[in-house]
Write an enzyme that holds these catalytic residues in place. Structure first.
Site, PDB file in Angstrom:
ATOM      1  N   SER A  63       0.802  -1.235   0.000  1.00 57.29           N
ATOM      2  CA  SER A  63       0.000   0.000   0.000  1.00 57.29           C
ATOM      3  C   SER A  63       0.829   1.277   0.000  1.00 57.29           C
ATOM      4  O   SER A  63       0.252   2.359  -0.147  1.00 57.29           O
ATOM      5  CB  SER A  63      -0.937   0.019   1.203  1.00 57.29           C
ATOM      6  OG  SER A  63      -2.034  -0.810   0.956  1.00 57.29           O
ATOM      7  N   LYS A  66       0.239   3.446  -2.912  1.00 55.09           N
ATOM      8  CA  LYS A  66      -0.984   4.267  -3.037  1.00 55.09           C
ATOM      9  C   LYS A  66      -0.675   5.761  -3.007  1.00 55.09           C
ATOM     10  O   LYS A  66      -1.404   6.568  -3.583  1.00 55.09           O
ATOM     11  CB  LYS A  66      -1.983   3.875  -1.933  1.00 55.09           C
ATOM     12  CG  LYS A  66      -2.508   2.452  -2.132  1.00 55.09           C
ATOM     13  CD  LYS A  66      -3.399   1.935  -1.016  1.00 55.09           C
ATOM     14  CE  LYS A  66      -3.992   0.590  -1.434  1.00 55.09           C
ATOM     15  NZ  LYS A  66      -4.060  -0.465  -0.549  1.00 55.09           N
ATOM     16  N   TYR A 188      -4.059  -3.045 -10.136  1.00 57.63           N
ATOM     17  CA  TYR A 188      -3.923  -2.835  -8.686  1.00 57.63           C
ATOM     18  C   TYR A 188      -2.988  -3.885  -8.078  1.00 57.63           C
ATOM     19  O   TYR A 188      -2.101  -3.558  -7.293  1.00 57.63           O
ATOM     20  CB  TYR A 188      -5.314  -2.867  -8.032  1.00 57.63           C
ATOM     21  CG  TYR A 188      -5.264  -2.797  -6.536  1.00 57.63           C
ATOM     22  CD1 TYR A 188      -5.107  -1.569  -5.879  1.00 57.63           C
ATOM     23  CD2 TYR A 188      -5.338  -3.951  -5.754  1.00 57.63           C
ATOM     24  CE1 TYR A 188      -5.042  -1.506  -4.492  1.00 57.63           C
ATOM     25  CE2 TYR A 188      -5.277  -3.894  -4.371  1.00 57.63           C
ATOM     26  CZ  TYR A 188      -5.127  -2.668  -3.754  1.00 57.63           C
ATOM     27  OH  TYR A 188      -5.045  -2.616  -2.376  1.00 57.63           O
ATOM     28  N   TYR A 239      -4.335   3.989   8.076  1.00 57.61           N
ATOM     29  CA  TYR A 239      -5.686   3.427   8.249  1.00 57.61           C
ATOM     30  C   TYR A 239      -6.294   3.800   9.593  1.00 57.61           C
ATOM     31  O   TYR A 239      -6.238   4.954  10.004  1.00 57.61           O
ATOM     32  CB  TYR A 239      -5.676   1.891   8.052  1.00 57.61           C
ATOM     33  CG  TYR A 239      -4.701   1.415   7.027  1.00 57.61           C
ATOM     34  CD1 TYR A 239      -4.883   1.759   5.696  1.00 57.61           C
ATOM     35  CD2 TYR A 239      -3.577   0.690   7.372  1.00 57.61           C
ATOM     36  CE1 TYR A 239      -3.988   1.338   4.738  1.00 57.61           C
ATOM     37  CE2 TYR A 239      -2.667   0.271   6.419  1.00 57.61           C
ATOM     38  CZ  TYR A 239      -2.884   0.609   5.105  1.00 57.61           C
ATOM     39  OH  TYR A 239      -1.996   0.203   4.166  1.00 57.61           O
ATOM     40  N   VAL A 257       1.312  -3.569   3.883  1.00 60.48           N
ATOM     41  CA  VAL A 257       1.343  -4.833   4.626  1.00 60.48           C
ATOM     42  C   VAL A 257       2.600  -5.663   4.343  1.00 60.48           C
ATOM     43  O   VAL A 257       2.789  -6.698   4.964  1.00 60.48           O
ATOM     44  CB  VAL A 257       0.075  -5.696   4.413  1.00 60.48           C
ATOM     45  CG1 VAL A 257      -1.145  -5.039   5.020  1.00 60.48           C
ATOM     46  CG2 VAL A 257      -0.141  -6.030   2.953  1.00 60.48           C
TER      47      VAL A 257
HETATM   48  N1  GLN Z   1      -2.221  -5.508  -1.633  1.00 63.01           N
HETATM   49  C1  GLN Z   1      -2.780  -5.318  -0.322  1.00 63.01           C
HETATM   50  C2  GLN Z   1      -4.281  -5.497  -0.386  1.00 63.01           C
HETATM   51  O1  GLN Z   1      -4.877  -5.167  -1.374  1.00 63.01           O
HETATM   52  C3  GLN Z   1      -2.426  -3.938   0.143  1.00 63.01           C
HETATM   53  C4  GLN Z   1      -2.917  -3.664   1.540  1.00 63.01           C
HETATM   54  C5  GLN Z   1      -1.958  -2.904   2.384  1.00 63.01           C
HETATM   55  O2  GLN Z   1      -0.758  -2.860   2.143  1.00 63.01           O
HETATM   56  N2  GLN Z   1      -2.474  -2.361   3.456  1.00 63.01           N
HETATM   57  O3  GLN Z   1      -4.880  -5.966   0.543  1.00 63.01           O
END
Ligand code: GLN
Length: 303
Positions: A63, A66, A188, A239, A257
């Site tokens: 993420s 993003k 994605y 988050y 993550v």
């Molecule tokens: N690729 C992970 C997902 O879509 C990304 C989530 C994250 O890093 N928080 O769940």
């Protein structure tokens, strides 16, 4: 400031936390990573980068990407993306579906999965190849032409991607996704699979510390847009732990993550830390602690 000595001190202080927490298990290809890894890098505005531990070891950015897709979309299309995604903290897990129905398919912010899917959809519409556009950007800004997608991680995410597919289809039912959902999901998942090191990511994020200016001095974002991205990172980048992160670290930050976190000290530089053990909200335990120590020891924060 003596960054190498500072980083050594921080690494020693957080060493007891390295290996605690749990690497992301819901993406099987991530579960195999060594939980004892720890790296941290600091990049200054001129591109000098120092690090400690595994700071040159590539890891799954997840993420963290993003932030970069949001910046590219703002650069392409300006403010129009904010008609399709909000900028309020969600207070819910990053992959939650629950708010989307109450809020008519408009995700709370661009850093939860639903919001990132909308942003990637925009980038796909504008470029025709969102994930390659992102990879090229990261290669350019990090100065590392070897950055790459990890096909195992992308495949693993796709094989276990029911939650993201549900989010995308649900938003499509509200007319908030323009591209075919399978195409969007592919981009994605490829985007999340990019591997990069702490050094690469600290360098690539420097435009956020340089008020929108890229490594070559050209402008990606207006000063105001760079401020806006940093503000959304501060309030939404970790988050449902964004309040606690702001309290402890006091910097705009974006986690993934894979265990990485990028943080920005506007006007000074960027940080990236990586350690795979996550807390229950999906943020690196040792990573947050290391950033907490950095801002506490240096007094460098936005507050
Ligand atoms: N690729 C992970 C997902 O879509 C990304 C989530 C994250 O890093 N928080 O769940």
């Amino acid at each position: 400031m003596d960054h190498p000595a500072l980083l050594e001190r921080i690494a020693a202080e957080v060493a007891p936390l390295v290996g605690t927490g749990t690497p992301a298990g819901y993406i099987p290809a991530l579960a195999g990573v060594d939980p004892r890894s720890f790296g941290m890098a600091v990049a200054t505005l001129d591109g000098t980068v120092h690090g400690v531990g595994d700071w040159r070891v590539p890891f799954s950015t997840q993420s963290i990407t993003k932030v970069f897709t949001l910046a590219l979309v703002l650069a392409h299309g300006g403010d129009s993306v904010w008609e399709r995604v909000g900028r309020e903290p969600s207070g819910n897990p990053f992959n939650s579906l629950v708010q989307l129905e109450y809020e008519n398919g408009i995700p709370r912010n661009p850093f939860i999965n639903a919001g990132a899917l909308v942003v990637t959809d925009r980038l796909q519409t504008w470029t025709g190849d969102a994930s390659s556009e992102l990879l090229e950007f990261l290669r350019r800004e990090s100065g590392n032409p070897d950055l790459a997608f990890d096909p195992d991680v992308a495949g693993s995410e796709s094989d276990h991607g029911d939650r993201n597919a549900a989010l995308a289809h649900f938003m499509a039912s509200y007319g908030n996704i323009s591209n075919p959902v399978p195409t969007l999901l592919d981009h994605y998942f490829w985007q999340c699979s990019i591997t990069a090191s702490c050094a690469d990511l600290a360098l690539a994020a420097r435009f956020l510390a340089r008020h929108g200016l890229l490594a070559d001095g050209s402008r990606l974002l207006t000063r105001s847009e760079a401020k806006q991205v940093n503000a959304v990172m501060l309030t939404c980048g970790t988050y449902d732990a964004a309040g606690e992160f702001a309290y402890r670290v006091g910097l705009p930050g974006k986690s993934g993550v894979g265990g990485g976190i990028v943080a920005v000290v506007p006007g000074h530089g960027t940080l990236c830390v990586w350690s795979p053990g996550l807390d229950e909200r999906g943020n690196s335990v040792a990573g947050v602690a290391a950033l907490d120590r950095f801002t506490t020891l240096t007094g460098l924060s936005v507050f």
